[in-house]
Write a protein that holds these residues in place. Structure first.
Motif, PDB file in Angstrom:
ATOM      1  N   ASN A  65       7.421  -7.721 -19.293  1.00 54.26           N
ATOM      2  CA  ASN A  65       6.358  -7.919 -18.316  1.00 54.26           C
ATOM      3  C   ASN A  65       6.662  -7.228 -16.990  1.00 54.26           C
ATOM      4  OD1 ASN A  65       4.640  -9.681 -19.884  1.00 54.26           O
ATOM      5  ND2 ASN A  65       6.228 -11.231 -19.661  1.00 54.26           N
ATOM      6  N   ASN A  67       7.354  -4.116 -14.793  1.00 57.60           N
ATOM      7  CA  ASN A  67       7.099  -2.672 -14.893  1.00 57.60           C
ATOM      8  C   ASN A  67       7.359  -1.994 -13.553  1.00 57.60           C
ATOM      9  OD1 ASN A  67       4.803  -3.160 -13.273  1.00 57.60           O
ATOM     10  ND2 ASN A  67       3.515  -3.460 -15.081  1.00 57.60           N
ATOM     11  N   SER A  70       5.099  -3.144 -10.454  1.00 56.83           N
ATOM     12  CA  SER A  70       5.439  -4.450  -9.895  1.00 56.83           C
ATOM     13  C   SER A  70       6.799  -4.408  -9.201  1.00 56.83           C
ATOM     14  CB  SER A  70       5.441  -5.512 -10.997  1.00 56.83           C
ATOM     15  OG  SER A  70       6.428  -5.238 -11.985  1.00 56.83           O
ATOM     16  N   ASN A  91      -2.428  -6.889 -12.419  1.00 53.88           N
ATOM     17  CA  ASN A  91      -0.973  -6.887 -12.211  1.00 53.88           C
ATOM     18  C   ASN A  91      -0.379  -8.260 -11.933  1.00 53.88           C
ATOM     19  OD1 ASN A  91      -1.649  -7.510  -9.578  1.00 53.88           O
ATOM     20  ND2 ASN A  91      -0.816  -5.660  -8.670  1.00 53.88           N
ATOM     21  N   SER A  94       2.561  -9.311 -14.315  1.00 50.13           N
ATOM     22  CA  SER A  94       3.786  -8.531 -14.123  1.00 50.13           C
ATOM     23  C   SER A  94       4.424  -8.848 -12.770  1.00 50.13           C
ATOM     24  CB  SER A  94       3.495  -7.033 -14.238  1.00 50.13           C
ATOM     25  OG  SER A  94       2.537  -6.619 -13.287  1.00 50.13           O
ATOM     26  N   THR A  98       8.200 -10.235 -12.238  1.00 47.75           N
ATOM     27  CA  THR A  98       9.127  -9.529 -11.356  1.00 47.75           C
ATOM     28  C   THR A  98       9.564 -10.410 -10.196  1.00 47.75           C
ATOM     29  OG1 THR A  98       7.891  -7.510 -11.914  1.00 47.75           O
ATOM     30  CG2 THR A  98       9.481  -7.355 -10.130  1.00 47.75           C
TER      31      THR A  98
END
Length: 531
Positions: A65, A67, A70, A91, A94, A98
């Motif tokens: 999740n 990326n 993020s 987003n 993600s 993060t």
């Protein structure tokens, strides 16, 4: 000593420039094939990165999740470079993942709040599946709780729980029709249409059928014409439609009888049939459907007569009807589908399934999620409680807000020889305006309301009744409980709260108003039982 705002703004401006240019960088991070020139003085503020003493750090993420985009946003936040509008539906998941990795708790909470405010039938499955599949601690739990509350509040297809809100006087039949339509849609996902005279395996689509034995913990999610999926809450997993082979169809079709048995089982648990009128029970029984829960219908009719007999054979001074709400006091008529195991819980069969204490404060009210996770199988009782729902309309709420002490009423419902309804009222208090919500007993109109063959009159001076009110207002909900109280004719019991007034009539910010979330609303589900 207070630091001037202009000084703080200047510091943040310098940090932003250092981040964008890499000026005076003394540490590099390599992630997603990119090198980021950063600064120890900034990274030291982050608990995940503060301990590194290397001049170059390689980061690898096992969580799919997380990326590049993020990651960039989270790093920029460390430099003070962030705007709330950067969180959006594409987003948010993600960013949550993060943020959890880098222990950015404010960002994680912002993501959870965004998800909570953007729950719709179109997004519900996505967010629920995400929270169930990925463990992000408190944040995953918060998303699951928000999804459950959304389902309960919006009269969605929760098949086994009391927190179902109905929005019209015909709520009981609507509840039956809703549950039945969902079960049919679920079963139809296993049926196949031949093309011409032959069944082409490459054109057969359905859903692989996987279900655990503990089906009473299952519930089917919102169903539309284009998608049928299954929601995992508790023990049930999300499965998406996919193409299967011709060989798989044989196994699926062999489950037809089991599916029909499950449908009858689900319907018998979804409805308190004793709350339906005889004409409604007759209508359901005559349904040309192999899934019709005939035995549960008979049991509901028997339970109606059991309560009627107790009331009509009581003197005017009788208070205690000796009705038990213990799990062990099951009705003699068994279910037609005992192949599905009842979920086990830690409670004793001798525990009374009714409130033993009154809710004292709104803050101390029972959580709707707790109610969902510990459902009561009311149909197992000899005399189940009655259940009805009502949504106070916007004009009713406007009248309450405009006029002190004015009252607005729900529709009336017959139960146990009396008519029952809710009313709300604006009251004054030392802490400001308060909203009162009350349950009231009313006499039966013998000229009109006794036309229904199921109606009769409770001639007792007082009736001893317990009740629960599940309230939904905006994004907030609570459960108010009253232990058995004595109701004379026209007498009412309830609560008043300044917090409830703020929850219903509080100000909305522009973003919430534009999304149509948090508008003035009050939806109530009532459960009440004679004792």
């Amino acid at each position: 000593m207070t630091v001037p705002d202009k000084y703080l703004e200047g510091v943040v401006s310098v940090f932003k420039r250092m981040h964008s240019t890499g000026l005076f960088s003394d540490v590099s991070i390599i992630a997603f094939g990119h090198m980021f020139k950063l600064h120890r003085i900034v990274l030291v503020t982050n608990s995940t990165l503060a301990g590194t003493g290397k001049s170059q750090l390689d980061l690898w993420f096992d969580d799919a999740n997380i990326n590049l985009d993020s990651f960039k946003i989270v790093i920029a936040r460390m430099y003070g470079d962030f705007e709330g509008t950067q969180v959006h539906s594409a987003n948010v998941l993600s960013l949550l993942a993060t943020g959890c990795f880098f222990d950015d708790q404010p960002l994680c909470q912002l993501c959870v709040d965004f998800i909570d405010s953007s729950l719709t039938p179109a997004t519900l499955n996505r967010y629920t599946a995400f929270a169930e599949r990925h463990c992000y601690g408190f944040y995953s739990d918060s998303i699951m709780d928000s999804c459950l509350i959304h389902l309960c509040k919006n009269a969605s297809n929760i098949c086994y729980f009391d927190c179902f809100v109905a929005l019209s006087e015909e709520w009981l039949m609507q509840r039956f029709d809703l549950v039945q339509s969902i079960i049919k849609a679920r079963n139809n996902s296993f049926h196949f249409e031949p093309s011409g005279n032959e069944l082409e395996s490459d054109r057969v689509t359905s859903m692989k059928h996987q279900r655990e034995c503990s089906s009473t913990s299952s519930l089917m999610t919102l169903v539309d014409e284009t998608e049928i999926s299954t929601l995992k809450i508790g023990k049930l997993t999300v499965y998406e439609p996919e193409t299967i082979s011709l060989e798989d169809t044989c196994e699926i079709c062999s489950h037809k009888e089991e599916r029909e048995a499950f449908a009858r089982f689900a319907l018998s648990r979804s409805i308190i049939f004793s709350s339906l009128s005889f004409s409604e029970l007759k209508q359901i029984k005559q349904t040309d459907d192999s899934t019709s829960p005939v035995r549960a219908i008979y049991r509901g009719l028997w339970q109606q007569q059991e309560l009627r007999s107790k009331i009509e054979n009581s003197s005017v001074d009788t208070i205690d009807l000796r009705i038990s709400y213990k799990v062990s006091s099951a009705c003699e008529l068994a279910d037609e589908d005992e192949v599905f195991d009842e979920p086990t819980d830690s409670g004793s069969e001798d525990d009374e399934e009714m409130p033993s204490e009154d809710t004292e404060t709104m803050d101390g009210s029972k959580s709707i999620v707790a109610l969902v996770k510990n459902p009561t199988r009311w149909n197992k009782m000899t005399c189940p409680p009655f259940r009805f729902g009502y949504e106070f309309q916007e004009d009713q709420l406007n009248n309450i807000d405009r006029y002190m002490s004015s009252k607005e009423y729900s529709s009336k419902h017959f139960y146990g020889g009396s008519m029952w309804h809710l009313y709300i009222q604006k009251l004054d208090s030392t802490e400001g305006p308060a909203l009162g919500i009350y349950m009231q007993r009313m006499p039966v109109d013998t000229q009109h309301e006794l036309k229904d063959v199921a109606h009769y009159v409770d001639n007792r001076i007082q009736a001893k009744v317990w009740f629960q009110i599940v309230c939904y207002f905006g994004k907030t909900c609570c459960v108010l409980e009253s232990k058995p109280d004595l109701f004379r004719s026209t007498q009412s019991w309830g609560w008043r709260s300044t917090k409830m007034y703020k929850d219903v009539f509080g100000e909305r910010d522009d973003s919430v108003a534009e999304a149509g979330i948090g508008a003035r609303e009050l939806k109530c589900l009532v459960i009440l039982g004679q004792t």
